[in-house]
Enzyme design. Structure first.
Site, PDB file in Angstrom:
ATOM      1  N   ILE A 118      36.465 -36.759  18.219  1.00 30.40           N
ATOM      2  CA  ILE A 118      37.643 -36.908  17.288  1.00 30.40           C
ATOM      3  C   ILE A 118      38.442 -35.623  17.773  1.00 30.40           C
ATOM      4  O   ILE A 118      38.134 -34.544  17.579  1.00 30.40           O
ATOM      5  CB  ILE A 118      37.244 -36.724  15.753  1.00 30.40           C
ATOM      6  CG1 ILE A 118      36.042 -37.713  15.576  1.00 30.40           C
ATOM      7  CG2 ILE A 118      38.185 -36.605  15.061  1.00 30.40           C
ATOM      8  CD1 ILE A 118      35.675 -37.583  14.087  1.00 30.40           C
ATOM      9  N   LYS A 127      30.193 -25.334  13.384  1.00 30.66           N
ATOM     10  CA  LYS A 127      31.415 -26.052  13.293  1.00 30.66           C
ATOM     11  C   LYS A 127      32.699 -25.803  12.466  1.00 30.66           C
ATOM     12  O   LYS A 127      33.588 -25.549  12.401  1.00 30.66           O
ATOM     13  CB  LYS A 127      31.302 -27.509  13.361  1.00 30.66           C
ATOM     14  CG  LYS A 127      30.499 -28.351  14.449  1.00 30.66           C
ATOM     15  CD  LYS A 127      29.852 -29.652  14.272  1.00 30.66           C
ATOM     16  CE  LYS A 127      29.371 -30.184  15.408  1.00 30.66           C
ATOM     17  NZ  LYS A 127      28.367 -31.329  15.167  1.00 30.66           N
TER      18      LYS A 127
END
Lengths: 430, 430
Positions: free
Chosen positions: A135, A204
Site C-alpha cells: 500500500i 509501523k
C-alpha cells in the site's frame, strides 16, 4: 554516467528473492522508466548454499564490501532487524549510495539518525515497504499530503493479528485456538510475539506518526498492547453493540493548552461495523487518514508477502534511481515540529466495560458513582439478565486513559461487582 | 537563492481561494516543510472586483505578465479549461517555472506536449488535484507503483454522477428526478453535461491510463457513455442480481497476440454489492488498482470541493518547491511503452440484458441461439413471470463489445422479443 545502474541487494529471503525476480524479469521496463538500464551487482546473504536459484557469481557473504563497492550505485536492504542492517546502511550513505529498505524495526528505532546520515551524504533513504506492504502510504504522507495538516491516522497494519481477530469473530474461538490455526496456515510465525504483542504494529505506528506530524517518534514512544488478552467474550460483546474488534495503530495530534502533542498507540479496540476499517478482513491492511483540508482518506491493500512488499521496494528503487540520474536527492524527512509525545495516561480514549453484578436496587447507582468519582462520563448503559446473571454493559465518553483504567480498578473492588468480564477501548463511535 | 519562494496563483474560484487561504494561514508550516518561506506573489483573475477577500495589491488581470515575472518561482494554475490555461502554462515553462495544476481537461487533451515542454525547460509539472480531488492517486501511480506492472484501474471519479446513481438506488427515482435533486442541492452544475455525459470522468481516465501504462492516452482515446440513459429499471434489475450501478472509469492493459494494448472507457455498469467500490456513496471517489506484484489496492476519499482539492494542490506545491530548492526537477512522465489503444468494439466486456418475451416454448432457445450466432457465451439466465409478463434476465460471459451490441440489435428485431427493457454492462462479477 554511462552503463547500467548497479544495485546491491542485502538479504535474499521472501522479499529479497521477489525483488531479485522482478529486477531481473522486468529489467527492460524498469530501465525504460529510470532512463538507464539497471542491474544487480551482487546479493549479500549469510549462507550462499541456501540460495541455489541466485546466480553464483552474484552471491557474497561480505555485505560490507558489497555496499561500498565503487561500481554499486544503490543499495536495497531487506535483511531486517537492527544489526548488521544499521551499520550497512550507514556505510552505504558514507559511500554516497542511496538506500531502499523494508526495515520497520530499524527505521522506528533509529529513523532520526539514519535520515540525518542520508541528508549529510546527499543521498536518499526510502522505506515504503516497511509499513503496510504494497500500500502506498509513506510517500503519500511524505509528499502528497505534505501541504495539509494531519490530525489522525488509524491503521490496521498487521495482517497476522487481523487474521486472528477475524477468525475469532467468525468462529467464536478464543485467542489461543485462532492463533493455533493461524500458525498452522502459515499466517503466524513459529514465534508470534512480534505480531501478537503489537511490536510490529508499534514500529509501523512510530514511522507513520513521524512522517504525519513532522516529529521524531520512535517505537519506544508508542503505547503498545497486543491481542493475547482479547477474549471470545470481548468479541461477542463487540458484536452486541454493532462493533468488531481490531488491533489498531493510532497516531493523533492532540490539541492542548500549552501546544499540541502527539499520541501514538497500538491496542485492540472495538470499532463500529460501519467504519471503513471494520470490513478489512484477513491478511489485508488499511490505513485511514484524517487531514484538515483533505478530510477522510483510506488506503487499502495487501500488507505483507514477498510480491506485494517487492512492489513497494521496487517503486522506491525506481524513485531513488531517477534521483541518482538527476544528481539531486529527493526531499528528506522533516522533524521541525518536534511535538511532545503525550503519555498514554493523558491520552483521551473511550472504554467499553462489561460487568457481572448482583441485580439489586442501587447497584447501577453505585457503579455510576464510581465513574463519576473518576470524572468519567458515561455514554450508554445496557442491563441484561436478572438475579445472579445480571450484566451491565457500559460505554464511556472520552476521558484520559488513566482515569478510565483507575475506574476499572475501583470497579473490581466493589462488593456489588461480581466480575469485570470485558474491558476494551472503543474507537470511531459517534 | 535567498528570500521567500514566490507563487503565482492563476484563478481564484472555489479551489483557488482555498489554496490562497491555506498558503496564507499555514505559511510558517509550509515554509518549514519546504526549507524556505513561501509567499503569494500575485493572483490573476478576470474580474478583480469579484474578489474583495484578496489583498488588492496581489490581484492582477494580466496573468501572462504574472507568470513570467522574474520574482515568481512557481505557478499554480486553477483556471480550468483549455485556453488561456495552456498558453499560460507554456509561458511559465519557458520562463523556467514549475507548474502545479488542477486542470484535468487540459492534461487529458494535451498532456504529452505539456510534459515535453516542462522536461525541455527542466521544470516540474504536477496535477494531483486533477483526478479524484484530495485522494493521492497520481503520485502513487507515477512513483510508488512505478516498479510494478499495472493491469487494471477501475475508478469512481465523478462525484456528481455517483450522487445521482446513489439516490436512484435509494429512492427508486429516475435519472431526471435524481438530477433535479442534485442540482437543487448544489451537487450538479446548472449545465451538468460535463458530469452526466462522462466528459469529466473520461478526462480523468485518460490521465490515469497515461500514467499507469506509460503510454500517451488522450481524452479522445476514451470510449465514453454517460448516465442519462440509465433507467430506474436498470437500477432495479441490478439490485435483483446483487449489484449496484456505478459510473466507472476503467483503464485496462489487454494482452493480445500482437502485443498488449490499452482499453480506456467510461460507462455505467453493474458491479456486485460486495465489490469494494460498491459502497462508495454520494460525492466520494475511489480508485481500485490491480498490479502484478502489489495485487489489489484501493484509494478512497473526497473527490471534489475547494478544501480537498486545495490539499492536493498544496502537496504538489511543496514537492515542486523542494525540487526548486535542490535545483533538479523530479521525474517526469514516461510514454515509452506507447501501447496501442484498443477500440471499444474489440474490448472484452460483459452485458446484463433484460427482455420482455412471450412465454412460449422455444423462445429461450431462439434467444440463446441469437447469442450463439454472435459468438457470445451466456453465464446465467433467469426467467420470471408467465404469459405476457415473462421476463428473461441474461448475464453474458466476456465477449468483444461489438459482438454484444450486435446481439442486442438482433434481439430487438426478434418477433418473440416484445422489448429489451434493460441493457447494461457488468463489471467485477466472478
Amino acid at each position: 554516467m554511462t552503463g547500467p545502474l548497479k544495485v546491491a541487494l542485502l538479504g535474499c529471503g521472501t522479499v529479497g528473492s521477489a525483488v531479485l525476480r522482478v529486477l531481473q524479469g522486468q529489467a527492460d521496463e524498469l530501465g525504460a522508466r529510470i532512463g538507464r538500464p539497471v542491474e544487480v551487482a551482487g546479493v549479500a546473504v549469510r549462507r550462499p548454499a541456501h540460495h541455489p536459484d541466485v546466480p553464483a557469481h552474484l552471491l557474497t557473504t561480505d555485505a560490507h564490501a558489497l555496499v561500498t563497492r565503487d561500481d554499486v550505485d544503490l543499495v536495497v536492504e531487506v535483511i531486517g532487524g537492527i544489526e548488521p542492517a544499521r551499520s550497512l546502511m550507514l556505510a552505504a550513505f558514507e559511500a554516497g549510495k542511496s538506500v531502499v529498505s523494508a526495515n520497520k524495526a530499524l527505521l522506528a528505532d533509529d529513523g532520526v539518525a539514519l535520515h540525518a546520515a542520508a541528508a549529510k551524504a546527499g543521498v536518499d533513504l526510502h522505506y515504503e515497504a516497511a509499513v503496510a506492504g504494497a500500500i502506498p502510504i509513506l510517500r503519500p504522507l511524505r509528499e502528497s499530503l505534505v501541504g495539509d495538516q494531519l490530525s489522525r491516522i488509524v491503521g490496521i497494519v498487521n495482517g497476522t493479528t487481523n487474521y486472528i481477530l477475524s477468525r475469532m469473530a467468525e468462529t467464536g474461538a478464543g485467542f489461543g485456538e485462532a492463533l493455533a490455526e493461524a500458525t498452522e496456515l502459515g499466517y503466524a510465525e513459529a514465534d508470534p510475539t512480534a505480531d501478537v504483542d503489537g511490536f510490529d504494529a508499534a514500529a509501523k505506528a512510530a514511522i507513520l506518526a513521524s512522517l504525519a506530524f513532522h516529529t521524531p517518534v520512535s517505537a519506544a514512544d508508542v503505547h503498545r498492547e497486543g491481542i493475547s488478552t482479547v477474549t471470545a467474550t470481548d468479541v461477542a460483546r463487540a458484536a452486541e453493540i454493532g462493533c468488531t474488534v481490531k488491533l489498531l495503530a493510532i497516531c493523533e495530534r492532540v490539541p492542548g493548552e500549552d501546544g499540541d502533542s502527539v499520541a501514538v498507540r497500538v491496542h485492540p479496540a472495538m470499532i463500529p461495523t460501519s467504519h471503513p476499517l471494520a470490513s478489512v478482513g484477513g491478511a489485508f491492511n488499511a490505513v485511514f487518514v484524517e487531514a484538515e483540508a483533505a478530510g477522510q482518506l483510506m488506503f487499502y491493500g495487501q500488507g505483507a508477502g514477498g510480491e506485494p512488499t517487492a512492489s513497494a521496494v521496487l517503486g522506491d528503487l525506481v524513485a531513488v534511481a531517477r534521483n541518482r540520474m538527476t544528481g539531486a536527492p529527493g526531499p528528506g524527512v522533516t522533524g521541525y515540529a518536534n511535538l511532545a509525545v503525550r503519555p498514554m495516561a493523558e491520552t483521551p480514549t473511550r472504554y467499553h466495560v462489561s460487568l457481572d453484578v448482583a441485580d439489586k436496587p442501587g447497584v447501577l447507582a453505585a457503579v455510576a458513582q464510581e465513574f463519576a468519582t473518576h470524572d468519567v462520563s458515561i455514554s450508554t448503559v445496557r442491563q441484561t439478565g436478572r438475579g445472579d446473571a445480571a450484566t451491565l454493559v457500559i460505554v464511556t465518553h472520552s476521558a484520559p486513559d488513566a482515569a478510565l483504567s483507575a475506574t476499572i480498578s475501583a470497579l473490581r473492588e466493589m462488593p456489588a461487582v461480581r466480575g469485570v468480564t470485558s474491558v476494551l477501548r472503543v474507537e470511531g463511535l459517534s
